[in-house]
Write an enzyme that holds these catalytic residues in place. Structure first.
Site, PDB file in Angstrom:
ATOM      1  N   HIS A  25      19.375  24.951  14.205  1.00 60.86           N
ATOM      2  CA  HIS A  25      19.276  25.637  15.505  1.00 60.86           C
ATOM      3  C   HIS A  25      18.825  27.049  15.193  1.00 60.86           C
ATOM      4  CE1 HIS A  25      20.420  26.365  19.796  1.00 60.86           C
ATOM      5  NE2 HIS A  25      20.240  27.595  19.333  1.00 60.86           N
ATOM      6  N   ASP A  37      16.635  16.785  22.763  1.00 59.77           N
ATOM      7  CA  ASP A  37      17.763  17.687  23.033  1.00 59.77           C
ATOM      8  C   ASP A  37      18.373  17.380  24.394  1.00 59.77           C
ATOM      9  OD1 ASP A  37      19.630  19.616  22.461  1.00 59.77           O
ATOM     10  OD2 ASP A  37      18.332  21.311  22.932  1.00 59.77           O
ATOM     11  N   LYS A  58      23.478  19.507  10.210  1.00 61.95           N
ATOM     12  CA  LYS A  58      23.042  20.412  11.274  1.00 61.95           C
ATOM     13  C   LYS A  58      23.606  21.812  11.066  1.00 61.95           C
ATOM     14  CE  LYS A  58      21.533  21.867  15.235  1.00 61.95           C
ATOM     15  NZ  LYS A  58      20.844  21.388  16.394  1.00 61.95           N
ATOM     16  N   HIS A 101      16.638  14.327  18.142  1.00 59.53           N
ATOM     17  CA  HIS A 101      17.660  15.340  18.470  1.00 59.53           C
ATOM     18  C   HIS A 101      18.286  14.956  19.809  1.00 59.53           C
ATOM     19  CE1 HIS A 101      18.956  19.796  18.645  1.00 59.53           C
ATOM     20  NE2 HIS A 101      19.559  19.160  19.646  1.00 59.53           N
ATOM     21  N   HIS A 135      22.117  14.705  22.203  1.00 62.53           N
ATOM     22  CA  HIS A 135      23.558  14.919  22.424  1.00 62.53           C
ATOM     23  C   HIS A 135      24.105  13.749  23.227  1.00 62.53           C
ATOM     24  CE1 HIS A 135      23.491  19.161  21.093  1.00 62.53           C
ATOM     25  NE2 HIS A 135      22.245  19.123  21.545  1.00 62.53           N
ATOM     26  N   HIS A 162      14.033  21.935  18.286  1.00 61.87           N
ATOM     27  CA  HIS A 162      13.645  22.412  19.621  1.00 61.87           C
ATOM     28  C   HIS A 162      12.949  23.781  19.587  1.00 61.87           C
ATOM     29  CE1 HIS A 162      17.484  24.359  19.006  1.00 61.87           C
ATOM     30  NE2 HIS A 162      18.190  23.326  19.391  1.00 61.87           N
TER      31      HIS A 162
HETATM   32  O1  DOR Z   1      20.608  23.560  25.735  1.00 61.94           O
HETATM   33  C1  DOR Z   1      21.321  23.237  24.807  1.00 61.94           C
HETATM   34  N1  DOR Z   1      22.375  22.400  24.977  1.00 61.94           N
HETATM   35  N2  DOR Z   1      21.057  23.716  23.600  1.00 61.94           N
HETATM   36  C2  DOR Z   1      21.869  23.512  22.571  1.00 61.94           C
HETATM   37  O2  DOR Z   1      21.577  24.003  21.510  1.00 61.94           O
HETATM   38  C3  DOR Z   1      23.135  22.769  22.736  1.00 61.94           C
HETATM   39  C4  DOR Z   1      23.063  21.849  23.857  1.00 61.94           C
HETATM   40  C5  DOR Z   1      24.412  21.305  24.260  1.00 61.94           C
HETATM   41  O3  DOR Z   1      25.153  20.858  23.393  1.00 61.94           O
HETATM   42  O4  DOR Z   1      24.712  21.304  25.458  1.00 61.94           O
HETATM   43 ZN    ZN Z   2      20.718  20.301  20.906  1.00 61.12          ZN
END
Ligand code: DOR
Ligand code: ZN
Length: 345
Positions: free
Chosen positions: A137, A248, A100, A14, A16, A175
């Site tokens: 999520h 995450d 997702k 997971h 970003h 998460h």
């Molecule tokens: O803390 C987080 N940041 N949780 C999420 O679900 C999204 C993520 C983000 O994209 O910044």
């Molecule tokens: Zn995330």
């Protein structure tokens, strides 16, 4: 005498990576240690079609520095308009590894997420049929529900009914932050797994709020009480293959975090492996670190574990930069609040 630990190269289930300048800056931080990662589709606009995923995958591979070996595992962002055939075709050509689900409004860039679960039923049924996992999520967005209860309520009100209505649907609870999440996974022995982040093994809600608000500890789902952090640590270090790492890691620039309305996300890509070795050593579970970071995830996704290895060495204090610089602005690296001694060498 230094201690040495050799593991198969880890994967991040997971992650970003964002886009543009941010992508260029954060990608090497993950690719340095991780062989593969499940790439979150919550861009603006989100990655909703196979065509979007193909283009995003190309941008990631173009941003990857020469000589780095990293495979992005793409996901599609489920919307009420998602076409089951587009999803099935993207899966068949090997373009996507998961879909997702963001409940609409649950977190960063989730406005296009799902409001009415009946509308996505055909997609979920197709996914169950072809064995494509759904990454969830797991928080309700009902304003009446306290933010600290949103995961537990999601399990009862949404996740369990959806799973019962869609036999064979393979689900990753992303998460997880609560004992309720851990218990839901351990009580269900088929088609269900959960990722756990690095930061939720380290911080509870006191770290976020006591002595002043710490914007760099704010993420979603928000960190919970200490008893929940301890349940996550037990699950992660238990050797149970239903739990695996999804960092995450979610970069936002400092001005966006240090604001009257700060964004959610902890940027843990650079120091995750050092922190995890520390946590697993504290739990007398260093022998289970490889399962959590490198074996359980591939097993759930039906992929081979990585052949390459990494070595972690314990020695003097290891330091990481407080921030990384990007053309969009500085991004603060997650501070675990204790000295780190394990280093990927
Ligand atoms: O803390 C987080 N940041 N949780 C999420 O679900 C999204 C993520 C983000 O994209 O910044
Ligand atoms: Zn995330």
């Amino acid at each position: 005498m230094s201690q040495i630990l050799t593991l198969r190269r880890p994967d991040d289930w997971h992650l970003h990576l964002r886009d543009g300048a941010m992508l260029g800056a954060v990608l090497p931080e993950s690719a340095r240690h991780f062989a593969r990662a499940i790439i979150m589709p919550n861009l603006v606009p989100p990655v909703v079609t196979a065509r979007d995923a193909r283009a995003y995958r190309e941008r990631i591979l173009t941003a990857l520095p020469e000589g780095m070996d990293f495979t992005p595992l793409m996901t599609l962002y489920l919307t009420e308009e998602t076409d089951p055939d587009d999803v099935a075709a993207a899966h068949a050509e090997g373009l996507i590894t998961a879909v997702k689900l963001y409940p609409a409004g649950a977190t960063t860039n989730s406005a296009s997420g799902v409001r009415d679960f009946d509308k996505v039923r055909p997609v979920l049924e197709k996914m169950a049929e072809i064995g494509l996992p759904l990454c969830v999520h797991g928080e309700v967005t009902d304003p009446e529900i306290d933010i600290f209860d949103r995961e537990a309520v999601f399990i009862d009100r949404v996740l369990d009914p959806v799973r019962r209505a869609t036999p064979g649907l393979r689900v990753v609870m992303e998460h997880i932050t609560t004992r309720d999440g851990v218990e839901y996974v351990t009580a269900n022995d088929r088609d269900l797994a959960a990722t756990i982040t690095t930061h939720h093994l380290v911080i509870n809600r006191n770290h976020l709020l006591v002595g002043g608000i710490k914007p760099h500890y704010y993420c979603l789902p928000v960190a919970k009480r200490e008893e929940h952090r301890l349940a996550l640590r037990r699950a992660a270090t238990s050797g149970d293959a239903r739990f695996f790492l999804g960092t995450d890691s979610a970069p936002h620039t400092d001005p966006l975090k240090q604001s009257a309305c700060g964004c959610a996300g902890c940027f843990t890509a650079p120091n995750t492996m050092s922190i995890l070795a520390h946590v697993f050593e504290e739990e007398n579970a260093l022998n289970r670190l490889e399962g959590f970071t490198s074996l359980h995830g591939p097993a759930f996704y039906g992929l081979p574990p990585n052949e390459a290895q990494i070595t972690l060495t314990k020695g003097d204090t290891v330091t990481y930069p407080d921030k990384i610089e990007t053309d969009d602005g500085p991004v603060t690296v997650f501070d675990p609040g204790f000295a780190l001694h394990w280093q990927v060498t």
